[in-house]
Write a protein that holds these residues in place. Structure first.
Motif, PDB file in Angstrom:
ATOM      1  N   ARG A  30       0.810  -1.220   0.000  1.00 55.63           N
ATOM      2  CA  ARG A  30       0.000   0.000   0.000  1.00 55.63           C
ATOM      3  C   ARG A  30       0.840   1.266   0.000  1.00 55.63           C
ATOM      4  NH1 ARG A  30      -5.027   0.165   0.167  1.00 55.63           N
ATOM      5  NH2 ARG A  30      -4.974   2.323   0.877  1.00 55.63           N
ATOM      6  N   GLY A  31       2.091   1.183   0.503  1.00 56.78           N
ATOM      7  CA  GLY A  31       2.901   2.377   0.598  1.00 56.78           C
ATOM      8  C   GLY A  31       2.440   3.278   1.720  1.00 56.78           C
ATOM      9  N   LEU A  32       2.931   4.492   1.749  1.00 55.95           N
ATOM     10  CA  LEU A  32       2.551   5.447   2.792  1.00 55.95           C
ATOM     11  C   LEU A  32       1.188   6.041   2.491  1.00 55.95           C
ATOM     12  CD1 LEU A  32       5.890   7.435   3.315  1.00 55.95           C
ATOM     13  CD2 LEU A  32       5.058   5.431   4.556  1.00 55.95           C
ATOM     14  N   SER A  33       0.534   6.496   3.531  1.00 62.32           N
ATOM     15  CA  SER A  33      -0.726   7.222   3.371  1.00 62.32           C
ATOM     16  C   SER A  33      -0.404   8.703   3.160  1.00 62.32           C
ATOM     17  CB  SER A  33      -1.598   7.062   4.609  1.00 62.32           C
ATOM     18  OG  SER A  33      -0.980   7.686   5.737  1.00 62.32           O
ATOM     19  N   HIS A  34      -1.410   9.453   2.740  1.00 64.13           N
ATOM     20  CA  HIS A  34      -1.227  10.892   2.524  1.00 64.13           C
ATOM     21  C   HIS A  34      -0.778  11.578   3.813  1.00 64.13           C
ATOM     22  CE1 HIS A  34      -1.902  14.894   0.890  1.00 64.13           C
ATOM     23  NE2 HIS A  34      -2.596  15.187   1.984  1.00 64.13           N
ATOM     24  N   ALA A  35      -1.372  11.191   4.929  1.00 62.32           N
ATOM     25  CA  ALA A  35      -1.019  11.813   6.220  1.00 62.32           C
ATOM     26  C   ALA A  35       0.437  11.506   6.583  1.00 62.32           C
ATOM     27  CB  ALA A  35      -1.961  11.322   7.314  1.00 62.32           C
ATOM     28  N   GLN A  36       0.869  10.264   6.342  1.00 65.56           N
ATOM     29  CA  GLN A  36       2.257   9.906   6.640  1.00 65.56           C
ATOM     30  C   GLN A  36       3.231  10.682   5.762  1.00 65.56           C
ATOM     31  OE1 GLN A  36       1.670   5.660   6.051  1.00 65.56           O
ATOM     32  NE2 GLN A  36       2.179   5.257   8.200  1.00 65.56           N
ATOM     33  N   VAL A  37       2.868  10.873   4.494  1.00 66.97           N
ATOM     34  CA  VAL A  37       3.732  11.632   3.584  1.00 66.97           C
ATOM     35  C   VAL A  37       3.899  13.061   4.090  1.00 66.97           C
ATOM     36  CG1 VAL A  37       3.898  12.608   1.256  1.00 66.97           C
ATOM     37  CG2 VAL A  37       3.239  10.218   1.559  1.00 66.97           C
ATOM     38  N   GLU A  38       2.798  13.698   4.478  1.00 70.73           N
ATOM     39  CA  GLU A  38       2.878  15.074   4.972  1.00 70.73           C
ATOM     40  C   GLU A  38       3.705  15.154   6.250  1.00 70.73           C
ATOM     41  OE1 GLU A  38       1.897  17.765   3.415  1.00 70.73           O
ATOM     42  OE2 GLU A  38       1.320  16.441   1.763  1.00 70.73           O
ATOM     43  N   GLU A  39       3.550  14.176   7.118  1.00 75.39           N
ATOM     44  CA  GLU A  39       4.318  14.147   8.366  1.00 75.39           C
ATOM     45  C   GLU A  39       5.812  14.019   8.061  1.00 75.39           C
ATOM     46  OE1 GLU A  39       4.935  11.168  12.195  1.00 75.39           O
ATOM     47  OE2 GLU A  39       3.117  11.020  10.983  1.00 75.39           O
ATOM     48  N   GLN A  40       6.159  13.133   7.140  1.00 74.73           N
ATOM     49  CA  GLN A  40       7.559  12.935   6.778  1.00 74.73           C
ATOM     50  C   GLN A  40       8.151  14.173   6.104  1.00 74.73           C
ATOM     51  OE1 GLN A  40       8.568  10.527   8.576  1.00 74.73           O
ATOM     52  NE2 GLN A  40       9.402   9.161   7.013  1.00 74.73           N
ATOM     53  N   ARG A  41       7.361  14.814   5.245  1.00 73.63           N
ATOM     54  CA  ARG A  41       7.878  15.992   4.557  1.00 73.63           C
ATOM     55  C   ARG A  41       8.120  17.137   5.532  1.00 73.63           C
ATOM     56  NH1 ARG A  41       4.297  16.491   0.547  1.00 73.63           N
ATOM     57  NH2 ARG A  41       5.529  15.027  -0.678  1.00 73.63           N
ATOM     58  N   ALA A  42       7.249  17.271   6.528  1.00 73.29           N
ATOM     59  CA  ALA A  42       7.447  18.305   7.544  1.00 73.29           C
ATOM     60  C   ALA A  42       8.727  18.053   8.325  1.00 73.29           C
ATOM     61  CB  ALA A  42       6.245  18.348   8.483  1.00 73.29           C
ATOM     62  N   ARG A  43       9.089  16.795   8.472  1.00 79.29           N
ATOM     63  CA  ARG A  43      10.278  16.457   9.256  1.00 79.29           C
ATOM     64  C   ARG A  43      11.559  16.525   8.429  1.00 79.29           C
ATOM     65  NH1 ARG A  43      11.391  10.745  12.499  1.00 79.29           N
ATOM     66  NH2 ARG A  43      13.543  11.215  13.091  1.00 79.29           N
ATOM     67  N   PHE A  44      11.506  15.995   7.192  1.00 83.10           N
ATOM     68  CA  PHE A  44      12.728  15.875   6.401  1.00 83.10           C
ATOM     69  C   PHE A  44      12.844  16.875   5.260  1.00 83.10           C
ATOM     70  CE2 PHE A  44      12.042  11.678   8.282  1.00 83.10           C
ATOM     71  CZ  PHE A  44      13.293  11.414   8.809  1.00 83.10           C
ATOM     72  N   GLY A  45      11.758  17.603   4.947  1.00 82.89           N
ATOM     73  CA  GLY A  45      11.817  18.575   3.865  1.00 82.89           C
ATOM     74  C   GLY A  45      11.705  17.917   2.507  1.00 82.89           C
ATOM     75  N   ARG A  46      11.937  18.728   1.472  1.00 82.15           N
ATOM     76  CA  ARG A  46      11.848  18.229   0.099  1.00 82.15           C
ATOM     77  C   ARG A  46      13.131  17.514  -0.291  1.00 82.15           C
ATOM     78  NH1 ARG A  46       8.049  20.534  -3.312  1.00 82.15           N
ATOM     79  NH2 ARG A  46       9.502  20.928  -5.006  1.00 82.15           N
ATOM     80  N   ASN A  47      13.004  16.674  -1.279  1.00 87.47           N
ATOM     81  CA  ASN A  47      14.106  15.807  -1.704  1.00 87.47           C
ATOM     82  C   ASN A  47      15.005  16.540  -2.690  1.00 87.47           C
ATOM     83  OD1 ASN A  47      15.692  13.498  -2.127  1.00 87.47           O
ATOM     84  ND2 ASN A  47      14.344  12.757  -3.747  1.00 87.47           N
ATOM     85  N   PHE A  48      15.738  17.543  -2.200  1.00 88.35           N
ATOM     86  CA  PHE A  48      16.667  18.311  -3.012  1.00 88.35           C
ATOM     87  C   PHE A  48      18.090  18.046  -2.559  1.00 88.35           C
ATOM     88  CE2 PHE A  48      13.185  21.576  -3.763  1.00 88.35           C
ATOM     89  CZ  PHE A  48      12.999  21.181  -5.073  1.00 88.35           C
ATOM     90  N   VAL A  49      18.996  17.908  -3.535  1.00 93.22           N
ATOM     91  CA  VAL A  49      20.426  17.840  -3.218  1.00 93.22           C
ATOM     92  C   VAL A  49      21.101  19.128  -3.619  1.00 93.22           C
ATOM     93  CG1 VAL A  49      22.602  16.732  -3.850  1.00 93.22           C
ATOM     94  CG2 VAL A  49      20.623  15.345  -3.309  1.00 93.22           C
TER      95      VAL A  49
END
Length: 836
Positions: A30-49
């Motif tokens: 199933r992968g992550l849920s929408h809520a989990q994605v938002e929680e992770q993004r708030a913690r780790f930010g966007r995937n930029f190098v």
């Protein structure tokens, strides 16, 4: 192939505290849920190098303040203060502020457009969220995401491998080693350092196979991010137009310095004063420097790229916009470009019989059940490719209740397509058998070779395939084999295959393609089809869309040709069939060597060399491999032919408008130069001061970047031949056209100014009438340049342009204000003619 058929992955929090996901056990189905994605993004930010920050207003302002024009204005302001003309100095500073704000706004607007285009061109990723497979920007990934990777894609984050299907990855970006690394499913109890073969690293390229991973680190927490490397850190080289315009501006600047020194000396000789002479020199320098030209080029290309993006084509390299108008040969694939990729099985051939399938077919005869069975077994379990989806749909409907849908079989080994052998095989384990079932599908001639059919049997099969292909069908062969455990042969041809049958798929032609190709042909652009499909299939599709398919050259023919024969072929043939990927590069180079400007479409890993070699590489945005998109100049946001024609049309329009803007820039500077120089040399009072130049610049800038940039296309735009190779933007015709129009305006202006002075009119009145005439002349030059033909081509009536009337209205209002307010007119050294 390796898989790990588990419900969830191990707890990622056991890894590095900074990069691990707090999600816990990730459900790989199933992968992550929408809520989990938002929680992770708030913690780790966007995937930029990439650490390069967006350009700020302050950075843009700093760049503008360092421009030569601004420095000249500051110099002029200082001289006014030294001469005691405080009101003139303050007025000049006010206008300096206005023009700086205008330039900063325009520069920042252009930078924002370029930033938005870069975001559109960012890598994407196939991710599983809420049980749905989605395509998202790689920047949106978070730790814990379940991501799919396949051949030709760039790994979008660090991750742990949970499935591996012949997965091989190029990690040279980090290691420097050119040898690809084979990946396997990660060991649950091992760290990334202990099990590097079970890990995928951000920035590496998948060169073979498919896989699935769970993201363990994003952005600066990835291995690539920690070593400080960036995939977008390489600056794009200057385009030919940028080099040409920069060279022109530099040459004019050298000339300006010489003329300004000469003017200062002439003023000193006539009046005995230095400071007014320096002021006259600065005024001349401001009138000569064509600083608008680099700005015009940047604005036109950036806004042009946005226009093209609105038509469904993303510009990855601005230089492609310059080349679009020169395109003389457009090489296109058949599947997905000319056709809709809405495949459906239409013909089955097995046991010497054939059945046609259409929407009204109620039942598929039992003679074809084995063919469909092995067709499905030779396809991916969860198909993404439209062709394999069609196979699964046919199997679901045609094999229902037959016992030939094997949901309990397990895929245990697979062999992929190769350029040498265009066929693929899947080996399956069945609970009821002590051996493996092997299903194969591929090009009919390749399947015949794998089955070791006799020459007569092969001819019978290929004749049947050719007959099916003549109806525009894509034809594949199907074979089966049995194999005892446990060892697997290295190659597919070591199996004892037996031939099962043929399947023909229909992929309808896009309805808009015929009209788009007709437009290309009217514009002098040859459309050439290059496909790996059967010659008869290619001929049927070519005939339907309007491409000349009377003569077809195959990949086998190309292999036997020398250079002279290939040159003859590309000049007379518009359809190339059964072409191998490396032969696409050969054809592109042949067209280039024949002095053609080549645009080419492609989507696969093997297309990348040809896309890079073409003048304009066009990658498929939806189904194209990441490596194809990276090397391409343009990316189709929807895999369709029509946007390509729209991009060519816009490319021609952008270039035509750019020529007009450059001609206008040259034209308006001639009267300014004459008005700054000639009065001093003939002994008249100076006509122009820096404040007048600024007023004129406030007209010139929006005219060039707004009016001409928004100029609609001429009605004959797509009925003209492509621009010649080597044609220069700043050609003799362009410069002569602008200079001639400007010279006529300059003579009229100086004649008016000299006549007024000769007949005894006061200097302020003569200067006022001359300045108003100069402004009116600048506006009139817009109409003159729009009406003149381009590069000797017949001129058509210019289309309506609402921005022209907006600029004219603003100019008229500013001039009316200047002529009505006495204090404002005095700051300009003029007379308020309309003041009571």
């Amino acid at each position: 192939m390796q898989t790990r058929p588990v419900e969830s992955a191990p707890d990622l929090a056991a890894g590095d505290a900074e990069s691990a996901s707090p999600v816990g056990r990730v459900d790989t189905r199933r992968g992550l849920s929408h809520a989990q994605v938002e929680e992770q993004r708030a913690r780790f930010g966007r995937n930029f190098v990439d650490s390069k920050a967006r350009r700020t207003w302050c950075q843009t302002l700093k760049e503008v303040l360092s421009e030569p024009m601004f420095l000249l204005l500051l110099g002029a302001t200082g001289i006014y203060f030294l001469l005691g003309d405080v009101s003139e100095a303050l007025a000049l500073l006010a206008f300096v502020g206005a023009i700086v704000l205008l330039t900063v706004f325009q520069s920042h607007r252009t930078a924002r457009v370029l930033d938005s285009l870069r975001e559109l061109s960012a890598p994407r990723a196939q991710v599983l969220r809420d049980g749905q497979r989605q395509l998202v920007s790689a920047a949106e990934l978070v730790p814990g995401d379940v991501v799919f990777v396949d051949e030709g894609s760039r790994v979008p984050a660090d991750g742990m491998v949970t499935e591996a299907h012949e997965l091989s990855v190029d990690e040279s970006l980090m290691t420097g080693e050119s040898v690809s690394v084979t990946k396997s499913v990660a060991r649950p109890d091992a760290s990334a350092e202990e099990d590097p073969y079970g890990q995928l690293f951000f920035g590496s390229m998948v060169v073979q196979g498919q896989g699935q991973m769970i993201v363990t680190a994003t952005g600066t927490n990835t291995t690539l991010g920690r070593v400080g490397k960036s995939l977008s850190g390489i600056a794009e080289a200057r385009s030919p137009l940028q080099v040409e315009t920069r060279t022109f501006v530099n040459r004019v600047a050298v000339t300006a310095v010489a003329l300004c020194l000469l003017l200062v000396m002439a003023y000193r000789w006539r009046s005995g004063e230095w400071l007014p002479g320096v002021l006259a020199g600065i005024t001349l320098a401001m009138g000569i420097l064509p600083e608008e030209i680099p700005v015009i080029l940047t604005v036109f290309m950036a806004l042009g790229a946005r226009r093209i993006a609105n038509e469904g084509v993303l510009t990855r390299r601005m230089s492609a916009i310059e080349t679009l108008g020169q395109t003389s040969v457009l090489c296109v694939d058949k599947t997905g470009t000319l056709t809709q990729i809405r495949m459906s099985v239409r013909v089955l051939f097995a046991q010497g019989k054939r059945q046609v399938i259409d929407p009204g077919t109620q039942r598929i005869d039992e003679a074809y059940h084995e063919l469909i069975e092995y067709l499905v077994l030779a396809s991916e379990i969860e198909p993404v490719d439209p062709m394999e989806r069609a196979f699964h749909e046919t199997g679901r409907v045609g094999l229902a209740g037959t016992g030939r849908i094997h949901t309990d079989w397990a895929l245990v080994h697979e062999y992929g397509l190769t350029p040498e052998l265009p066929a693929m095989s899947h080996a399956w384990h069945s609970p009821e058998f002590d051996h493996y079932a092997v299903a194969c599908k591929g090009a009919p001639e390749a399947v015949c070779a794998l089955c070791r059919l006799s020459e007569r049997e092969t001819r019978t099969v290929l004749d049947q395939a050719a007959q099916m292909a003549s109806g525009g069908l894509r034809v594949l062969g199907v074979a089966k084999a049995w194999h005892p455990p446990p060892d697997w042969p290295h190659k597919q041809d070591e199996f004892e295959f037996s031939f099962v049958g043929l399947v023909g798929l229909l992929d309808p032609v896009r309805p808009e393609v015929a009209g788009a190709i007709e437009q290309c042909q009217a514009a002098g652009i040859r459309v050439v089809m290059i496909t790996g499909d059967y010659p008869s299939t290619a001929r049927a599709i070519a005939t339907e869309v309007g491409i000349d398919g009377a003569r077809i050259v195959t990949g086998h023919d190309i292999a036997a040709m020398d250079d002279a024969q290939l040159r003859e072929a590309i000049n007379s043939v518009s359809v190339f069939a059964r072409v191998k990927p490396e032969q696409k590069l050969q054809l592109v180079n042949a067209f280039r060597n024949g002095d053609q400007v080549v645009a080419m479409t492609g989507d696969g890993v093997n297309d990348a060399p040809a896309l890079k070699a073409a003048h304009i590489g066009i990658a498929m945005g939806l189904r194209g491999a990441e490596v194809a998109r990276e090397v391409a100049s343009l990316v189709l946001l929807r895999d369709d032919f029509a946007p390509i024609v729209s991009a060519i049309r816009l490319g021609r329009r952008i270039y035509a408008n750019l020529v007009q803007a450059i001609s206008y820039t040259v034209a308006v500077h001639i009267p300014m130069i004459a008005a700054a120089m000639i009065p001093v040399f003939v002994g008249w009072p100076p006509l122009l001061a820096p404040v007048h130049i600024i007023f004129l610049e406030l007209i010139i800038n929006p005219v060039c970047s707004v009016v001409f940039e928004n100029e609609p296309e001429r009605e004959n735009l797509m009925r003209l031949p492509p621009r010649l190779i080597g044609a220069r933007l700043l050609s003799n015709w362009t410069l002569a056209k602008g200079a001639t129009a400007g010279a006529v305006g300059a003579m009229m202006l100086l004649g008016l100014y000299g006549g007024l002075l000769t007949h005894g009119y006061p200097l302020p009145l003569a200067r006022t009438v001359a300045f108003v005439s100069l402004v009116a002349g600048n506006v009139a030059l817009i109409f003159v340049i729009r009406a003149l033909p381009q590069a000797g081509r017949r001129s058509h009536t210019p289309p309506q342009n609402r921005y022209l009337w907006i600029v004219m209205g603003a100019t008229g209002a500013a001039l009316l204000l200047l002529m009505s307010v006495r204090a404002l007119a005095e700051l300009f050294g003029l007379v308020a003619l309309l003041s009571p």
